[in-house]
Every structure is written in structure tokens, then in C-alpha cells.
Design an enzyme around this catalytic site. Structure first.
Site, PDB file in Angstrom:
ATOM      1  N   LYS A  66       0.814  -1.226   0.000  1.00 44.32           N
ATOM      2  CA  LYS A  66       0.000   0.000   0.000  1.00 44.32           C
ATOM      3  C   LYS A  66       0.846   1.274   0.000  1.00 44.32           C
ATOM      4  O   LYS A  66       0.391   2.325  -0.433  1.00 44.32           O
ATOM      5  CB  LYS A  66      -0.940   0.017   1.208  1.00 44.32           C
ATOM      6  N   ASP A 103     -10.689   3.052   1.634  1.00 44.84           N
ATOM      7  CA  ASP A 103     -11.063   2.733   3.026  1.00 44.84           C
ATOM      8  C   ASP A 103     -11.673   3.975   3.685  1.00 44.84           C
ATOM      9  O   ASP A 103     -12.558   3.877   4.536  1.00 44.84           O
ATOM     10  CB  ASP A 103      -9.841   2.297   3.839  1.00 44.84           C
TER      11      ASP A 103
HETATM   12  P1  NAP Z   1      -2.193  -3.601  11.623  1.00 43.40           P
HETATM   13  O1  NAP Z   1      -1.689  -2.341  11.003  1.00 43.40           O
HETATM   14  O2  NAP Z   1      -1.362  -4.809  11.545  1.00 43.40           O
HETATM   15  O3  NAP Z   1      -2.490  -3.433  13.199  1.00 43.40           O
HETATM   16  C1  NAP Z   1      -3.202  -2.419  13.788  1.00 43.40           C
HETATM   17  C2  NAP Z   1      -2.658  -2.053  15.151  1.00 43.40           C
HETATM   18  O4  NAP Z   1      -3.241  -2.881  16.142  1.00 43.40           O
HETATM   19  C3  NAP Z   1      -1.165  -2.245  15.336  1.00 43.40           C
HETATM   20  O5  NAP Z   1      -0.478  -1.183  14.774  1.00 43.40           O
HETATM   21  C4  NAP Z   1      -1.032  -2.328  16.851  1.00 43.40           C
HETATM   22  O6  NAP Z   1      -0.916  -1.035  17.385  1.00 43.40           O
HETATM   23  C5  NAP Z   1      -2.382  -2.906  17.282  1.00 43.40           C
HETATM   24  N1  NAP Z   1      -2.245  -4.303  17.704  1.00 43.40           N
HETATM   25  C6  NAP Z   1      -1.773  -5.345  16.988  1.00 43.40           C
HETATM   26  N2  NAP Z   1      -1.808  -6.476  17.725  1.00 43.40           N
HETATM   27  C7  NAP Z   1      -2.312  -6.128  18.926  1.00 43.40           C
HETATM   28  C8  NAP Z   1      -2.561  -6.832  20.127  1.00 43.40           C
HETATM   29  N3  NAP Z   1      -2.311  -8.144  20.231  1.00 43.40           N
HETATM   30  N4  NAP Z   1      -3.069  -6.154  21.172  1.00 43.40           N
HETATM   31  C9  NAP Z   1      -3.337  -4.824  21.088  1.00 43.40           C
HETATM   32  N5  NAP Z   1      -3.098  -4.109  19.978  1.00 43.40           N
HETATM   33  C10 NAP Z   1      -2.600  -4.745  18.920  1.00 43.40           C
HETATM   34  O7  NAP Z   1      -3.604  -3.945  11.054  1.00 43.40           O
HETATM   35  P2  NAP Z   1      -4.657  -3.056  10.261  1.00 43.40           P
HETATM   36  O8  NAP Z   1      -4.404  -3.232   8.827  1.00 43.40           O
HETATM   37  O9  NAP Z   1      -4.714  -1.688  10.834  1.00 43.40           O
HETATM   38  O10 NAP Z   1      -5.992  -3.887  10.591  1.00 43.40           O
HETATM   39  C11 NAP Z   1      -6.528  -3.931  11.885  1.00 43.40           C
HETATM   40  C12 NAP Z   1      -7.852  -4.695  11.842  1.00 43.40           C
HETATM   41  O11 NAP Z   1      -8.751  -3.995  11.008  1.00 43.40           O
HETATM   42  C13 NAP Z   1      -7.723  -6.100  11.260  1.00 43.40           C
HETATM   43  O12 NAP Z   1      -8.591  -6.952  11.960  1.00 43.40           O
HETATM   44  C14 NAP Z   1      -8.185  -5.937   9.831  1.00 43.40           C
HETATM   45  O13 NAP Z   1      -8.758  -7.109   9.304  1.00 43.40           O
HETATM   46  C15 NAP Z   1      -9.241  -4.857   9.998  1.00 43.40           C
HETATM   47  N6  NAP Z   1      -9.444  -4.066   8.793  1.00 43.40           N
HETATM   48  C16 NAP Z   1     -10.687  -4.006   8.305  1.00 43.40           C
HETATM   49  C17 NAP Z   1     -10.952  -3.255   7.188  1.00 43.40           C
HETATM   50  C18 NAP Z   1     -12.375  -3.191   6.663  1.00 43.40           C
HETATM   51  O14 NAP Z   1     -12.572  -2.839   5.502  1.00 43.40           O
HETATM   52  N7  NAP Z   1     -13.351  -3.490   7.488  1.00 43.40           N
HETATM   53  C19 NAP Z   1      -9.932  -2.544   6.556  1.00 43.40           C
HETATM   54  C20 NAP Z   1      -8.650  -2.605   7.096  1.00 43.40           C
HETATM   55  C21 NAP Z   1      -8.412  -3.387   8.215  1.00 43.40           C
HETATM   56  P3  NAP Z   1       0.073  -0.726  18.615  1.00 43.40           P
HETATM   57  O15 NAP Z   1       1.281  -1.614  18.409  1.00 43.40           O
HETATM   58  O16 NAP Z   1       0.366   0.705  18.446  1.00 43.40           O
HETATM   59  O17 NAP Z   1      -0.659  -1.064  19.858  1.00 43.40           O
END
Ligand code: NAP
Length: 254
Positions: A66, A103
Site C-alpha cells: 500500500k 477505506d
Molecule cells: P495492523 O496495522 O497490523 O495493526 C493495527 C494495530 O493494532 C497495530 O499497529 C497495533 O498497534 C495494534 N495491535 C496489533 N496487535 C495487537 C494486540 N495483540 N493487542 C493490542 N493491539 C494490537 O492492522 P490493520 O491493517 O490496521 O488492521 C486492523 C484490523 O482492522 C484487522 O482486523 C483488519 O482485518 C481490519 N481491517 C478491516 C478493514 C475493513 O474494511 N473493514 C480494513 C482494514 C483493516 P500498537 O502496536 O500501536 O498497539
């Protein structure tokens, strides 16, 4: 027939081909949607070759590309610039490439569908990753007065996209918001039944609504806590659908 696809590294479990097939059928768009897996070592050259071949009208982009594609594009829409990531590329008829982040529109629709007006509201985002960036940009555009980002690594004075960061320990103290959004993967299939915040913290926040970026399962533990308190509670399915619809609208100018 137009050609669309998803650019990424390992795409075996992607829902995008099914989503786009449904949207193209509903909107009478003649096209196909394929998975375009590229290895990291050659992604830049491969992308430029794809551009020169002019086969595709549009590509979605997923992890880990991305950001990689951004310097390779001719133009980047303001929302994608703000978020710092492109998830949709339009290959225009005159041979240019324009990057978008749909998004952002997915979040706007999720707020809209749940009748959540963030104007003047205080919002807490859990997690500081890609999903958080889209929520922050859209919620800021909606006029929220305060956006706080909870991160496991937050230290006093840290900011994320110019939002003050808070630690999860700080949420255990008095911390009140109007809307709380889970942008962490905590509670996502197959690790269901866990939540980034406890039922007690959810109650103490005093929010009227909780949104979860997660769409599988339908109802995460985080959303269960919110529902038990009578809050508006919605998962990320609308966001997922709407980002795909918006991509088709951009590619087909309709
Ligand atoms: P990401 O960048 O890998 O992770 C998001 C943040 O979550 C990380 O930067 C971390 O922040 C925190 N995190 C990760 N593991 C954790 C844990 N075990 N406990 C607490 N905090 C934790 O992922 P993302 O792409 O943002 O996606 C996050 C979620 O949103 C996923 O479930 C994904 O499937 C969903 N999503 C959905 C859509 C949709 O269209 N609905 C779009 C994008 C993503 P810190 O390290 O700063 O705490």
C-alpha cells in the site's frame, strides 16, 4: 470487457474477487477481477511493466504494497496522501496512474449507516496501524474535536497523525469519549472471544457508540461488551463493502 484485480504478495484468502463480482453484477459492469501476486524483490519493475501493458483499468492494493506503489504513481488523491497509503489505482485512458484510498469512504459510509455524527465529538481509536489511519482521516473530516489513539507503546506526549496517544493503562483511569473504534486485530477470527479493552473499561468510557474494523466474526467480544451496555455497535463489513464499491465507481466513472 474491463480488467480489474488485487495486487499483493500472498492473496489466497482474499474476499475481494467475490466482492467485486457481486458489485459488477449489480452495477452491470462487464469485467473480470483477478489476483495479481508479486514478489517483494521485483514489485517495482513488475508494477511499471503492468502500467506499460495497459491491460488493467483498475487495481486494488493490499499489504505489503500500500505504500510501495505510492512513488510509482503519477498522481495521489488527497485522502490517500493524508492516510499515507493507496488501496486503489486507476489506470486512466490516457495512460496515467492515480492512487486513492477507498477505506476512507468505507469509514464515512459506516458512520453514515449507523447515524453516527462525529461533529464536535471525542473519539478513541484503539490501535495505531493502517485501519486506524483511515478512521482518523475520515473522523477528522467529519469534524470530531478530539481524537485519541490507544497504543501498546504510547508514551506521554506521543502523537499519531497529530492525535494524542494514550496507553491502555491510562484507559483504566477516568477517560471519557463519545465513540470508541477498534482498529486492532484483537478478537478477529480465529482468535475470537478476546477484546482490546475490558467490559469495565468499555463501561467507564461512557461512549454512545462502538465500531469495529473487524468483520469476521460478525460480532467480536468488543462489540458484545458495547451491545450489553445498549450502545450502537457495528462491525467492519460495511466498510469492506463500501471500499470495494467506491473503487468500482472510480474505475468506471459511475
Ligand atoms: P495492523 O496495522 O497490523 O495493526 C493495527 C494495530 O493494532 C497495530 O499497529 C497495533 O498497534 C495494534 N495491535 C496489533 N496487535 C495487537 C494486540 N495483540 N493487542 C493490542 N493491539 C494490537 O492492522 P490493520 O491493517 O490496521 O488492521 C486492523 C484490523 O482492522 C484487522 O482486523 C483488519 O482485518 C481490519 N481491517 C478491516 C478493514 C475493513 O474494511 N473493514 C480494513 C482494514 C483493516 P500498537 O502496536 O500501536 O498497539
Amino acid at each position: 470487457m474491463k480488467h480489474f484485480g488485487l495486487l499483493g504478495e500472498h492473496l489466497g484468502h482474499s474476499l475481494s474477487p467475490q466482492l467485486h463480482k457481486i458489485i459488477m453484477f449489480e452495477r452491470h459492469i462487464e469485467g473480470d477481477y483477478t489476483l495479481v501476486e508479486l514478489p517483494r524483490e521485483t514489485v517495482e519493475q513488475d508494477f511499471l511493466k503492468i502500467k506499460s501493458e495497459r491491460r488493467y483499468t483498475g487495481l486494488n492494493v493490499t499489504i505489503p504494497y500500500k505504500q510501495t506503489v505510492m512513488p510509482l504513481l503519477d498522481e495521489i488523491a488527497p485522502q490517500a496522501q493524508m492516510i499515507g497509503a493507496v488501496n486503489t489505482i486507476h489506470f486512466t485512458e490516457d495512460g496515467r496512474t492515480v492512487g486513492y484510498n477507498t477505506d476512507y469512504y468505507g469509514v464515512l459510509e459506516l458512520l453514515n449507516e449507523n447515524k453516527i455524527d462525529v461533529q464536535g465529538k471525542k473519539v478513541l481509536i484503539l490501535g495505531a496501524g493502517g485501519a486506524a489511519r483511515a478512521f482518523i482521516a475520515a473522523i477528522r473530516a467529519g469534524g470530531a474535536t478530539e481524537i485519541h489513539v490507544a497504543s501498546r507503546s504510547a508514551k506521554v506526549g506521543d502523537t499519531y497523525m497529530e492525535c494524542p496517544m494514550v496507553s491502555y493503562d491510562a484507559l483504566e483511569q477516568e477517560f471519557h469519549v463519545d465513540l470508541v473504534v477498534n482498529c486492532t486485530p484483537v478478537g478477529m477470527w480465529p482468535n475470537e472471544g478476546v477484546s482490546p479493552i475490558s467490559a469495565e473499561v468499555m463501561k467507564r468510557l461512557g461512549a454512545f457508540a462502538a465500531l469495529d474494523a473487524i468483520y469476521n466474526p460478525d460480532e467480536t467480544q468488543f462489540l458484545k461488551y458495547a451491545k450489553e451496555l445498549g450502545m450502537i455497535a457495528a462491525n467492519g463489513m460495511t466498510m469492506l463493502m463500501e471500499q470495494a464499491v467506491k473503487a468500482q465507481e472510480i474505475w468506471n466513472s459511475k
